[in-house]
Design a protein around this motif. Structure first.
Motif, PDB file in Angstrom:
ATOM      1  N   SER A  23       0.801  -1.226   0.000  1.00 31.35           N
ATOM      2  CA  SER A  23       0.000   0.000   0.000  1.00 31.35           C
ATOM      3  C   SER A  23       0.835   1.278   0.000  1.00 31.35           C
ATOM      4  N   PRO A  24       1.849   1.411   0.880  1.00 36.14           N
ATOM      5  CA  PRO A  24       2.618   2.665   0.874  1.00 36.14           C
ATOM      6  C   PRO A  24       3.310   2.949  -0.452  1.00 36.14           C
ATOM      7  N   TYR A  25       3.756   1.893  -1.134  1.00 32.39           N
ATOM      8  CA  TYR A  25       4.460   2.100  -2.398  1.00 32.39           C
ATOM      9  C   TYR A  25       3.501   2.581  -3.489  1.00 32.39           C
ATOM     10  N   ILE A  26       2.322   1.965  -3.539  1.00 29.75           N
ATOM     11  CA  ILE A  26       1.330   2.398  -4.528  1.00 29.75           C
ATOM     12  C   ILE A  26       0.892   3.833  -4.240  1.00 29.75           C
ATOM     13  N   PHE A  27       0.696   4.150  -2.954  1.00 32.54           N
ATOM     14  CA  PHE A  27       0.310   5.507  -2.578  1.00 32.54           C
ATOM     15  C   PHE A  27       1.381   6.515  -2.997  1.00 32.54           C
ATOM     16  N   SER A  28       2.654   6.172  -2.772  1.00 32.83           N
ATOM     17  CA  SER A  28       3.748   7.080  -3.129  1.00 32.83           C
ATOM     18  C   SER A  28       3.809   7.303  -4.633  1.00 32.83           C
ATOM     19  N   LEU A  29       3.591   6.240  -5.398  1.00 31.83           N
ATOM     20  CA  LEU A  29       3.610   6.376  -6.855  1.00 31.83           C
ATOM     21  C   LEU A  29       2.509   7.320  -7.330  1.00 31.83           C
ATOM     22  N   CYS A  30       1.308   7.156  -6.741  1.00 26.24           N
ATOM     23  CA  CYS A  30       0.183   7.989  -7.169  1.00 26.24           C
ATOM     24  C   CYS A  30       0.373   9.441  -6.743  1.00 26.24           C
ATOM     25  N   MET A  31       0.798   9.635  -5.482  1.00 24.25           N
ATOM     26  CA  MET A  31       0.924  11.006  -4.974  1.00 24.25           C
ATOM     27  C   MET A  31       2.078  11.764  -5.625  1.00 24.25           C
ATOM     28  N   ASN A  32       3.041  11.020  -6.181  1.00 24.55           N
ATOM     29  CA  ASN A  32       4.127  11.689  -6.888  1.00 24.55           C
ATOM     30  C   ASN A  32       3.599  12.458  -8.106  1.00 24.55           C
ATOM     31  N   ILE A  33       2.535  11.942  -8.711  1.00 27.88           N
ATOM     32  CA  ILE A  33       1.917  12.632  -9.849  1.00 27.88           C
ATOM     33  C   ILE A  33       1.280  13.941  -9.384  1.00 27.88           C
ATOM     34  N   LEU A  34       0.565  13.887  -8.255  1.00 22.96           N
ATOM     35  CA  LEU A  34      -0.050  15.100  -7.732  1.00 22.96           C
ATOM     36  C   LEU A  34       1.015  16.128  -7.351  1.00 22.96           C
ATOM     37  N   SER A  35       2.116  15.661  -6.753  1.00 26.36           N
ATOM     38  CA  SER A  35       3.205  16.582  -6.394  1.00 26.36           C
ATOM     39  C   SER A  35       3.783  17.259  -7.633  1.00 26.36           C
ATOM     40  N   SER A  36       3.907  16.494  -8.709  1.00 26.30           N
ATOM     41  CA  SER A  36       4.449  17.066  -9.949  1.00 26.30           C
ATOM     42  C   SER A  36       3.529  18.141 -10.513  1.00 26.30           C
ATOM     43  N   LEU A  37       2.223  17.917 -10.415  1.00 35.38           N
ATOM     44  CA  LEU A  37       1.263  18.910 -10.903  1.00 35.38           C
ATOM     45  C   LEU A  37       1.336  20.200 -10.087  1.00 35.38           C
ATOM     46  N   LEU A  38       1.383  20.044  -8.753  1.00 27.94           N
ATOM     47  CA  LEU A  38       1.391  21.216  -7.879  1.00 27.94           C
ATOM     48  C   LEU A  38       2.715  21.962  -7.929  1.00 27.94           C
TER      49      LEU A  38
END
Length: 543
Positions: free
Chosen positions: A39-54
């Motif tokens: 779970s933490p790895y999948i969450f990190s992969l997904c949130m990295n996209i949001l961080s890139s947008l922001l």
């Protein structure tokens, strides 16, 4: 990558062990569950996209005034996201626009009803939420061990999450502590009194007569001190970098005066320096990275309190001097005194006359130590273990907390060794009842020693049970009997004997309560059979 993630989710199979026998295997049917290692790895992969947008901040975006210099727009806490902006319309639109894009791509949409906007620096009190959890658990008729496990795994985890980021008011800690005490001993937060062991004793390690709880006031202090140490060693963590760059602004941390116009949290954080100084020491090799005047390298105190301190000019050194300036060829070489000095600083005389200087090492590098540990590698647990209250090690702790113990019986044994079972003699001492006649033998006075060692009913069960291990029962008290079992030369037989003693103690007490409350009588043979069944079930499930 997608195939690997799919394999982690779809291929695992699970089994359940019931009474020592494995049942299964079966597939999961709802995807990734809470607590799944992936779970933490999948969450990190997904949130990295949001961080890139922001991170693509437009020209019209305005940062929060305390985040502008470091360019912080957001932070992630587990599955929560914090956004920072100055509140202008363009800034908020930038955040909402990127959230909408991320939702379209991932299918993850923020819940408006669970989201909150803070227009000041005050968050709502979370104490009421904890109270709600305790109320919901009170209806489950949990045992003492069940309530203890919930406090450790849930409530303390919630407290620890918040106290890792904020120095909570002591009143909040004590309010929660009061609720937890009632819940632990009564199973209900509305009942008063009835605590069999004081909370300060419960919040001690098991080897020191406690239940392994943490005093959350001290744990909160340890967590904040851990952050302060990161500031001192100039760690690259976000918070330490922010404090050094925005708050301290190249000022010396150890001599910084507490501002009158800062928040009460920052005032309390700075006051923790005095508690931390008791455990701080310096490993000195070259000394070129340690400030001579403004770091507590000498007897846990700073030689100067400000850049204009007279001791600096009296030693004919600058405020930027390092410890290396008074080291020559691996030995201490104190500076010359300014001959024009008429009234010497008292700290200077103490320093010059002192003979107990830190040892200069020839290996490694300059670094700061916490209670003997390198501060760069220190954990919160080490800090907490240094500042917490320490208890004594009882002779019976190994007898209670052994490797094949049964949790429910272990906690009952712990109360027995504390002498806190509600025997008739104990209730009589508090003036609750007048009779002290043993419910089992109807002859002796019901004390802990009588009930488990000298009562004719329980003595028959005890001798029959331990005859299977070829152990004779000859001690005068129950605690001494347990200690004798821990001292057996044959450790395997001693461990088995301790398991026998715990199960016996629990069943005897249950039989006593059944008679006291008119719920029937088991009889010695049926009682002995029930003890053996529990022991067999425990041994089958162990190695």
């Amino acid at each position: 990558m997608i195939s690997w993630i799919r394999a982690c989710i779809c291929t695992p199979r699970f089994s359940v062990k019931i009474n020592g026998i494995v049942h299964g295997y079966f597939k999961g049917s709802v995807g990734v569950r809470q607590g799944d290692p992936v779970s933490p790895y999948i969450f990190s992969l997904c949130m990295n996209i949001l961080s890139s947008l922001l991170a693509k901040v437009p020209m019209h975006y305005k940062f929060h005034w305390r985040c502008k210099e470091m360019g912080i727009t957001h932070l992630f806490f587990a599955d929560d996201v914090l956004f920072f902006a100055n509140g202008s319309r363009d800034s908020l639109l930038h955040i909402m626009r990127n959230l909408a894009i991320f939702s379209d791509w991932s299918g993850l949409k923020p819940s408006i009803h669970k989201s909150t906007s803070f227009l000041s620096n005050c968050a709502p009190n979370f104490c009421q939420w904890i109270t709600g959890k305790l109320n919901s658990w009170a209806n489950l008729l949990l045992s003492l061990v069940g309530r203890a496990m919930l406090i450790k795994s849930i409530i303390h985890a919630v407290q620890s999450f918040w106290s890792n980021h904020f120095l909570l008011p002591t009143a909040v800690h004590y309010n929660i502590q009061s609720l937890l005490t009632k819940f632990l001993w009564k199973g209900n937060i509305y009942h008063k009194g009835g605590a069999k062991v004081a909370w300060n004793s419960v919040c001690l390690p098991k080897a020191e007569r406690g239940l392994g709880f943490k005093d959350m006031v001290q744990w909160n202090q340890a967590q904040i001190i851990h952050h302060l140490i990161r500031v001192v060693i100039k760690s690259r963590t976000l918070w330490a970098t922010w404090v050094n760059k925005i708050v301290l602004k190249n000022k010396h941390f150890w001599i910084l005066e507490i501002p009158t116009d800062c928040s009460w949290i920052w005032k309390k954080v700075l006051r923790l320096r005095y508690k931390a100084l008791q455990f701080i020491s310096y490993h000195i090799v070259e000394g070129d990275s340690i400030s001579l005047w403004f770091e507590p390298w000498w007897h846990n105190c700073c030689l100067a309190k400000s850049n204009s301190s007279p001791i600096i000019s009296q030693c004919m050194l600058t405020a930027n001097a390092t410890v290396a300036s008074i080291i020559s060829s691996g030995t201490w070489c104190l500076p010359n005194i300014n001959p024009r000095t008429h009234h010497r600083d008292p700290v200077l005389d103490t320093w010059m006359e002192g003979r107990h200087f830190p040892q200069i090492s020839s290996r490694g590098r300059d670094h700061i130590l916490w209670d003997g540990f390198d501060c760069a590698k220190i954990k919160t647990w080490h800090i907490w273990n240094s500042i917490r209250n320490h208890g004594v090690t009882p002779v019976w702790h190994k007898a209670v907390w052994n490797k094949i113990c049964i949790q429910r019986y272990t906690h009952h044994q712990w109360l027995t060794c504390w002498g806190r079972l509600s025997t008739l003699s104990r209730l009589n001492r508090f003036g609750i009842i007048t009779t002290q006649q043993c419910y089992l033998c109807i002859l002796g006075r019901e004390t802990t020693t009588h009930l488990f060692m000298h009562c004719s009913y329980s003595r028959w069960v005890l001798n029959r049970l331990f005859s299977t291990l070829d152990i004779s029962v000859s001690c005068d008290t129950w605690v001494n009997f347990l200690v004798s079992l821990t001292a057996m030369e044959d450790q395997e037989r001693g461990t088995l004997a301790l398991c026998f003693a715990q199960v016996y103690c629990y069943h005897i007490w249950r039989e006593r309560n059944a008679r006291a409350h008119g719920k029937g009588v088991f009889g010695p043979y049926k009682l002995l059979k029930g003890i053996i069944v529990d022991i067999k079930a425990r041994l089958i499930s162990s190695k």
